[in-house]
Motif scaffolding. Structure first.
Motif, PDB file in Angstrom:
ATOM      1  N   PHE A  78       4.015   0.085   4.587  1.00 38.70           N
ATOM      2  CA  PHE A  78       3.492   1.012   3.581  1.00 38.70           C
ATOM      3  C   PHE A  78       4.612   1.870   3.016  1.00 38.70           C
ATOM      4  O   PHE A  78       5.662   2.049   3.641  1.00 38.70           O
ATOM      5  CB  PHE A  78       2.368   1.873   4.176  1.00 38.70           C
ATOM      6  N   VAL A  79       4.342   2.382   1.818  1.00 37.03           N
ATOM      7  CA  VAL A  79       5.294   3.270   1.143  1.00 37.03           C
ATOM      8  C   VAL A  79       4.713   4.678   1.150  1.00 37.03           C
ATOM      9  O   VAL A  79       3.497   4.856   1.032  1.00 37.03           O
ATOM     10  CB  VAL A  79       5.535   2.779  -0.304  1.00 37.03           C
ATOM     11  N   VAL A  80       5.572   5.684   1.296  1.00 43.15           N
ATOM     12  CA  VAL A  80       5.158   7.090   1.168  1.00 43.15           C
ATOM     13  C   VAL A  80       5.981   7.722   0.047  1.00 43.15           C
ATOM     14  O   VAL A  80       7.203   7.555   0.001  1.00 43.15           O
ATOM     15  CB  VAL A  80       5.406   7.874   2.487  1.00 43.15           C
ATOM     16  N   LEU A  81       5.285   8.416  -0.859  1.00 43.77           N
ATOM     17  CA  LEU A  81       5.971   9.112  -1.958  1.00 43.77           C
ATOM     18  C   LEU A  81       5.467  10.545  -2.054  1.00 43.77           C
ATOM     19  O   LEU A  81       4.291  10.807  -1.787  1.00 43.77           O
ATOM     20  CB  LEU A  81       5.668   8.422  -3.297  1.00 43.77           C
ATOM     21  N   ASN A  82       6.327  11.443  -2.503  1.00 44.93           N
ATOM     22  CA  ASN A  82       5.884  12.806  -2.781  1.00 44.93           C
ATOM     23  C   ASN A  82       5.205  12.845  -4.141  1.00 44.93           C
ATOM     24  O   ASN A  82       5.750  12.348  -5.124  1.00 44.93           O
ATOM     25  CB  ASN A  82       7.087  13.765  -2.826  1.00 44.93           C
ATOM     26  N   LEU A 134      12.465   2.710  -7.942  1.00 46.00           N
ATOM     27  CA  LEU A 134      11.348   2.645  -6.999  1.00 46.00           C
ATOM     28  C   LEU A 134      11.008   1.178  -6.678  1.00 46.00           C
ATOM     29  O   LEU A 134      10.703   0.846  -5.535  1.00 46.00           O
ATOM     30  CB  LEU A 134      10.139   3.360  -7.615  1.00 46.00           C
ATOM     31  N   ALA A 135      11.112   0.317  -7.696  1.00 45.15           N
ATOM     32  CA  ALA A 135      10.854  -1.107  -7.466  1.00 45.15           C
ATOM     33  C   ALA A 135      11.851  -1.647  -6.436  1.00 45.15           C
ATOM     34  O   ALA A 135      11.486  -2.459  -5.564  1.00 45.15           O
ATOM     35  CB  ALA A 135      10.963  -1.880  -8.775  1.00 45.15           C
ATOM     36  N   ALA A 136      13.091  -1.183  -6.495  1.00 46.03           N
ATOM     37  CA  ALA A 136      14.104  -1.637  -5.521  1.00 46.03           C
ATOM     38  C   ALA A 136      13.727  -1.183  -4.114  1.00 46.03           C
ATOM     39  O   ALA A 136      13.938  -1.902  -3.134  1.00 46.03           O
ATOM     40  CB  ALA A 136      15.477  -1.087  -5.921  1.00 46.03           C
ATOM     41  N   LEU A 137      13.128   0.014  -3.999  1.00 43.50           N
ATOM     42  CA  LEU A 137      12.692   0.507  -2.681  1.00 43.50           C
ATOM     43  C   LEU A 137      11.607  -0.411  -2.113  1.00 43.50           C
ATOM     44  O   LEU A 137      11.642  -0.785  -0.940  1.00 43.50           O
ATOM     45  CB  LEU A 137      12.153   1.940  -2.822  1.00 43.50           C
ATOM     46  N   TYR A 138      10.642  -0.778  -2.957  1.00 38.16           N
ATOM     47  CA  TYR A 138       9.566  -1.653  -2.494  1.00 38.16           C
ATOM     48  C   TYR A 138      10.138  -3.005  -2.050  1.00 38.16           C
ATOM     49  O   TYR A 138       9.673  -3.591  -1.078  1.00 38.16           O
ATOM     50  CB  TYR A 138       8.528  -1.868  -3.614  1.00 38.16           C
ATOM     51  N   GLN A 181       0.852  -1.199   0.000  1.00 41.62           N
ATOM     52  CA  GLN A 181       0.000   0.000   0.000  1.00 41.62           C
ATOM     53  C   GLN A 181       0.884   1.244   0.000  1.00 41.62           C
ATOM     54  O   GLN A 181       1.935   1.288   0.652  1.00 41.62           O
ATOM     55  CB  GLN A 181      -0.925  -0.033   1.217  1.00 41.62           C
ATOM     56  N   THR A 182       0.453   2.249  -0.755  1.00 43.69           N
ATOM     57  CA  THR A 182       1.311   3.407  -0.997  1.00 43.69           C
ATOM     58  C   THR A 182       0.541   4.703  -0.796  1.00 43.69           C
ATOM     59  O   THR A 182      -0.566   4.859  -1.335  1.00 43.69           O
ATOM     60  CB  THR A 182       1.842   3.343  -2.450  1.00 43.69           C
ATOM     61  N   VAL A 183       1.140   5.604  -0.025  1.00 42.21           N
ATOM     62  CA  VAL A 183       0.535   6.920   0.182  1.00 42.21           C
ATOM     63  C   VAL A 183       1.274   7.917  -0.701  1.00 42.21           C
ATOM     64  O   VAL A 183       2.497   8.000  -0.659  1.00 42.21           O
ATOM     65  CB  VAL A 183       0.665   7.354   1.668  1.00 42.21           C
ATOM     66  N   VAL A 184       0.539   8.643  -1.527  1.00 46.23           N
ATOM     67  CA  VAL A 184       1.153   9.670  -2.376  1.00 46.23           C
ATOM     68  C   VAL A 184       0.682  11.034  -1.870  1.00 46.23           C
ATOM     69  O   VAL A 184      -0.527  11.305  -1.826  1.00 46.23           O
ATOM     70  CB  VAL A 184       0.777   9.466  -3.863  1.00 46.23           C
ATOM     71  N   LEU A 185       1.634  11.865  -1.478  1.00 45.08           N
ATOM     72  CA  LEU A 185       1.286  13.173  -0.894  1.00 45.08           C
ATOM     73  C   LEU A 185       1.056  14.196  -1.995  1.00 45.08           C
ATOM     74  O   LEU A 185       1.972  14.516  -2.758  1.00 45.08           O
ATOM     75  CB  LEU A 185       2.406  13.655   0.026  1.00 45.08           C
ATOM     76  N   ALA A 186      -0.156  14.695  -2.061  1.00 43.22           N
ATOM     77  CA  ALA A 186      -0.480  15.652  -3.125  1.00 43.22           C
ATOM     78  C   ALA A 186      -1.293  16.815  -2.561  1.00 43.22           C
ATOM     79  O   ALA A 186      -2.183  17.353  -3.209  1.00 43.22           O
ATOM     80  CB  ALA A 186      -1.256  14.951  -4.233  1.00 43.22           C
ATOM     81  N   ALA A 187      -0.979  17.188  -1.309  1.00 45.33           N
ATOM     82  CA  ALA A 187      -1.776  18.233  -0.671  1.00 45.33           C
ATOM     83  C   ALA A 187      -0.941  19.457  -0.299  1.00 45.33           C
ATOM     84  O   ALA A 187      -1.362  20.269   0.517  1.00 45.33           O
ATOM     85  CB  ALA A 187      -2.466  17.671   0.573  1.00 45.33           C
TER      86      ALA A 187
END
Ligand code: TTP
Length: 404
Positions: A100-104, A114-118, A2-8
């Motif tokens: 979980f993953v967090v991305l900007n 990014l796949a290596a990070l996961y 599951q991944t949270v993408v910060l867009a706020a």
């Protein structure tokens, strides 16, 4: 995962381009910036993406809907922009009790990195830069295999590895989001990372490529990156006397008239018209319904929807916001004769952009009178205007601009 993408975020450093749009919705090679982030996450192995947005009727939510790039999307609303830890806290109730993953949502990531990070969670994305003094710099142990902390904008950087804002964290991190306010008055996710580093072996994952898109010229860099990956395709009308070379996209409903030369990578979006007798080169994006008219040269630039350069103009290394209009004969300077990188005013401070070639940034609706000359690094505000024959040497918002 599951991944949270910060867009706020507020996107204040990107002004005036964020006066009327959210930063994640800025155009990058024909799609919003955040679409590239979500697609990278989908490719890297995101099982589900939670986008953190500013409100319930946010343009981000409207664009993305319930699914993007084959991944299911959920939304969380952060009404007050109190910081990145607070943004993740808004998403926490939607997260399963799992890593979980967090991305900007305002950064470009290369998919393999990014796949290596996961794969290597718990981990943080690290990118090598020549001058780390303006970034969060990662501290590692002697082996270099374990992150021990982050220092913000150090005068004497302990390494050249900077924090990319990409984190893969254990489920426990979900309960560490109530951090204290930092010295700059924000609730920062780096404090959550610090705790993860203290309790787990967090690996630095070296990213091949990464771009933080926070300031106007970084939007040019983002388009350079993503236009180069597009490939060419012609769906619109291209006159037999037009010459296209390199990868050029002419979208359905776009028109390229006679005598036009386009050297890709370039993207002419739906409803846009180019020519007759125009020259488009470098990594250039011409947005929906934009117009590049007779004897206009556009090089390495972004023209947003409805931007018009009708006649006899030169636009180099520039961003023209939505519905901007260049009067005939408007010229943009994009190089300093002293060879220095072009500087730009960001939040009241004149900063070096690191770009030898950089033209201008025009806020949405800005208009120039005929024969306007715009100096390298100038920004015109949203709905700003120049008089015929005006020479704009300095950003009108700068001290020098006010004195001029
Ligand atoms: P930043 O780039 O640090 O902040 P920003 O986007 O508000 O821009 P500026 O500093 O120019 O005003 O944010 C990093 C990422 O985190 C970005 O994707 C936006 C996101 N963000 C939130 O979602 N909520 C917040 O409260 C903040 C501060 C950032």
């Amino acid at each position: 995962m599951q991944t949270v993408v910060l867009a706020a975020g507020r996107g204040t450093r990107m002004r005036p381009l964020t006066d009327r749009r959210l930063k994640p919705m800025l155009p990058v090679a024909g799609r919003p910036l955040a679409a590239h982030t979500v697609e990278a996450a989908a490719d890297a192995g995101a099982s589900r993406v939670v986008l953190v947005v500013q409100s319930d009727d946010d343009a981000v939510r409207e664009y993305f809907g319930d699914e993007h790039a084959g991944v299911e999307l959920d939304y969380a609303v952060q009404t007050e922009q109190r910081g990145t830890a607070d943004a993740v806290r808004a998403a926490a109730p939607t997260l399963d009790d799992a890593p979980f993953v967090v991305l900007n949502g305002d950064a470009l990531y290369d998919h393999d990195s990014l796949a290596a990070l996961y794969d290597r969670a718990p981990a943080v994305g690290a990118f090598r830069v020549a001058d780390p003094t303006q970034y969060g710099v990662l501290l590692t142990d002697e082996s270099g295999e374990r992150v021990t902390g982050v220092v913000e904008k150090p005068a004497d950087p302990p390494s050249d590895l900077v924090n990319t804002g990409a984190y893969a964290l254990p489920a426990a991190a979900k309960s560490w989001l109530d951090v204290d306010e930092s010295a700059r008055g924000e609730l920062e996710f780096t404090d959550v990372l610090a705790r993860a580093c203290a309790e787990f072996a967090v690996s630095p994952v070296a990213f091949e490529r990464w771009l933080d898109v926070g300031r106007p010229w970084e939007l040019l860099a983002a388009n350079e990156w993503k236009l180069a990956e597009l490939g060419g395709r012609v769906e619109g009308d291209v006159h037999v006397d037009a010459e296209l070379s390199g990868d050029v996209v002419v979208a359905d409903g776009a028109t390229v008239r006679s005598g036009v030369v386009i050297e890709g990578p370039a993207y002419v979006d739906r409803g846009a018209t180019v020519g007759p007798n125009a020259y488009v080169r470098g990594a250039t994006y011409i947005g929906p319904d934009a117009k590049v008219g007779h004897a206009v040269e556009v090089k390495n630039s972004v023209m947003m929807a409805d931007a018009h350069a009708g006649h006899l103009s030169y636009v180099g290394d520039s961003v023209l916001g939505r519905a901007t209009n260049l009067g005939a004969g408007t010229k943009v300077a994009n190089l300093r004769h002293d060879g220095d990188s072009v500087k730009m005013l960001v939040k009241g401070e004149v900063v070096p952009t690191g770009r030898r070639k950089l033209g201008v940034v025009l806020g949405d609706g800005a208009k120039t009178g005929i024969n306007t000359s715009l100096n390298a690094g100038v920004k015109l505000p949203t709905d700003g205007a120049t008089r015929p024959g005006e020479v704009v040497m300095f950003d009108p918002d700068s001290e020098r601009g006010r004195a001029a």
